[in-house]
Write a protein that holds these residues in place. Structure first.
Motif, PDB file in Angstrom:
ATOM      1  N   THR A  46       0.787  -1.276   0.033  1.00  0.00           N
ATOM      2  CA  THR A  46      -0.272  -0.016  -0.009  1.00  0.00           C
ATOM      3  C   THR A  46       0.676   1.282   0.067  1.00  0.00           C
ATOM      4  O   THR A  46       0.478   2.119  -0.575  1.00  0.00           O
ATOM      5  N   TRP A  47       2.063   1.267   0.803  1.00  0.00           N
ATOM      6  CA  TRP A  47       2.784   2.279   0.804  1.00  0.00           C
ATOM      7  C   TRP A  47       3.604   2.724  -0.914  1.00  0.00           C
ATOM      8  O   TRP A  47       3.599   3.678  -1.342  1.00  0.00           O
ATOM      9  N   VAL A  49       1.847   1.710  -3.496  1.00  0.00           N
ATOM     10  CA  VAL A  49       0.817   2.323  -4.285  1.00  0.00           C
ATOM     11  C   VAL A  49       0.510   3.711  -4.082  1.00  0.00           C
ATOM     12  O   VAL A  49       0.542   4.675  -5.017  1.00  0.00           O
ATOM     13  N   THR A  50       0.751   4.274  -2.579  1.00  0.00           N
ATOM     14  CA  THR A  50       0.760   5.590  -2.476  1.00  0.00           C
ATOM     15  C   THR A  50       1.707   6.648  -3.071  1.00  0.00           C
ATOM     16  O   THR A  50       1.601   7.525  -3.603  1.00  0.00           O
ATOM     17  N   ALA A  90      -7.018   3.326  -5.464  1.00  0.00           N
ATOM     18  CA  ALA A  90      -7.087   3.213  -3.991  1.00  0.00           C
ATOM     19  C   ALA A  90      -7.063   1.562  -4.207  1.00  0.00           C
ATOM     20  O   ALA A  90      -6.383   0.658  -4.003  1.00  0.00           O
ATOM     21  N   ASN A  94      -4.755  -1.500  -4.949  1.00  0.00           N
ATOM     22  CA  ASN A  94      -4.250  -2.301  -3.767  1.00  0.00           C
ATOM     23  C   ASN A  94      -4.500  -3.619  -3.904  1.00  0.00           C
ATOM     24  O   ASN A  94      -3.607  -4.574  -3.531  1.00  0.00           O
ATOM     25  N   TYR A  97      -1.834  -5.044  -6.441  1.00  0.00           N
ATOM     26  CA  TYR A  97      -0.347  -5.281  -5.842  1.00  0.00           C
ATOM     27  C   TYR A  97      -0.296  -6.482  -4.927  1.00  0.00           C
ATOM     28  O   TYR A  97       0.783  -7.213  -4.824  1.00  0.00           O
ATOM     29  N   GLY A 206      -6.558   9.343  -4.126  1.00  0.00           N
ATOM     30  CA  GLY A 206      -6.264   8.005  -4.072  1.00  0.00           C
ATOM     31  C   GLY A 206      -5.271   7.814  -3.421  1.00  0.00           C
ATOM     32  O   GLY A 206      -5.207   6.697  -2.302  1.00  0.00           O
ATOM     33  N   ALA A 207      -3.911   8.426  -3.541  1.00  0.00           N
ATOM     34  CA  ALA A 207      -2.774   8.444  -2.879  1.00  0.00           C
ATOM     35  C   ALA A 207      -3.023   8.747  -1.379  1.00  0.00           C
ATOM     36  O   ALA A 207      -2.525   8.059  -0.346  1.00  0.00           O
ATOM     37  N   ASP A 210      -4.687   5.687  -0.089  1.00  0.00           N
ATOM     38  CA  ASP A 210      -3.781   4.743   0.068  1.00  0.00           C
ATOM     39  C   ASP A 210      -2.842   5.066   1.353  1.00  0.00           C
ATOM     40  O   ASP A 210      -2.636   3.948   2.071  1.00  0.00           O
ATOM     41  N   ALA A 214      -2.475   2.459   4.490  1.00  0.00           N
ATOM     42  CA  ALA A 214      -1.060   1.844   4.738  1.00  0.00           C
ATOM     43  C   ALA A 214      -0.677   2.209   6.364  1.00  0.00           C
ATOM     44  O   ALA A 214      -0.040   1.390   7.093  1.00  0.00           O
TER      45      ALA A 214
END
Length: 309
Positions: A46-47, A49-50, A90, A94, A97, A206-207, A210, A214
């Motif tokens: 998740t990080w 993706v962020t 998001a 997630n 990944y 989204g970030a 995320d 996270a």
């Protein structure tokens, strides 16, 4: 979410104005499956993706400013951007990944080719877009190819059965979220706002989601200070997000979500070709037949004209 019936000529999806961005998006996203595997390990998914969509959102805002588009949305536009960010940037990513932590990237890419199905169904329900006979034939041929690719990847995936089913399950959740976001892009609400600004705020929303998720689930930010990881974040954030998503969403607005989803049919084939070059992937007769059928189905479907609604 319904659009009014078209009054002008039906869009031709074989024109270069469609085929060129379609090809670029397919090539870019076909390469991301390899890059994403390098984002897993030290940094929680998740990080990663962020960071990807933080970079992508900033790049999109910079582009909007350079192209003199407004940098702000009204309340309705911002709400739309937040929902788009939730579904596309998001939940969808997630799921993707995390799926690659349980099954091979090739299998995830193949399962994601099923995006064609919910896109067609949701387009019919919310946009009133019917699939003509030629599009249905092309879809059937392409899905036969996907089925062969799926069988091939299942056979070569060394994971235990439970891991495979879990990975496929969360990939399908990602597919459904992506499909909702795809159909949102074809609505009149989306078309009222500058695309770069809309995507920028969707990525940043989204970030934010995320990052919050996270932090709650894995703790404070973790970053891998290696050239490979940093290059991966920049490639995924700028090329695979800030460049590819505007091209893809533009295609959706021209030919509709169902046809646009054919990029997901070709993406696993591109991923396998790149894996052949960089990972020593070996093709089988089954995989070759699946790739060929996917290509034939794509040609048949893209030549179909969108039926009147």
């Amino acid at each position: 979410m319904s659009d009014p019936a078209p009054t002008g000529p039906r869009p031709n999806s074989t024109k270069l104005a469609v085929l060129i961005p379609f090809g670029i998006v397919t090539l870019i996203w076909g390469s991301t499956w390899l890059v994403i595997t390098g984002q897993l390990g030290v940094v929680p998914p998740t990080w990663s993706v962020t960071y990807r969509f933080l970079v992508g959102g900033i790049a999109m805002l910079a582009w909007a400013a350079w192209s003199r588009q407004t940098l702000w949305l009204d309340a309705r536009g911002m709400a739309f951007a937040v929902l788009l960010g939730l579904m596309q940037f998001a939940l969808n990513f997630n799921f993707v990944y995390r799926a690659e932590m349980h099954v091979t990237s090739g299998l995830v890419a193949v399962v994601f080719a099923l995006l064609l199905v919910p896109n067609a169904i949701l387009s019919r329900i919310f946009l009133g877009q019917r699939m003509g006979r030629q599009l249905l034939v092309g879809s059937a041929v392409a899905m036969a190819g996907v089925a062969l690719l799926f069988t091939h990847e299942i056979r070569r995936d060394p994971s235990a059965a439970d891991e495979v089913y879990y990975g496929i399950g969360i990939t399908l959740l990602g597919v459904m979220c992506a499909s909702v976001a795809n159909v949102m892009q074809a609505t009149e609400t989306s078309k009222r706002y500058p695309m770069a600004t809309m995507i920028a705020w969707a990525m940043l929303a989204g970030a934010t989601m995320d990052g919050a998720f996270a932090w709650l689930t894995t703790g404070p930010p973790v970053f891998e200070w290696t050239a490979t990881y940093i290059a991966g974040v920049l490639y995924l954030g700028i090329v695979a997000s800030a460049v590819a998503f505007p091209l893809y969403f533009g295609i959706i607005r021209v030919i509709g979500p169902a046809k646009a989803a054919y990029s997901s049919v070709l993406i696993p084939v591109i991923a396998m070709l790149l894996s052949t070059l960089f990972e020593g992937y070996r093709w089988s007769l089954l995989a070759g037949a699946g790739a060929a059928l996917a290509g034939v189905g794509l040609v048949v479907a893209l030549k179909a004209r969108r039926p009147a609604r």
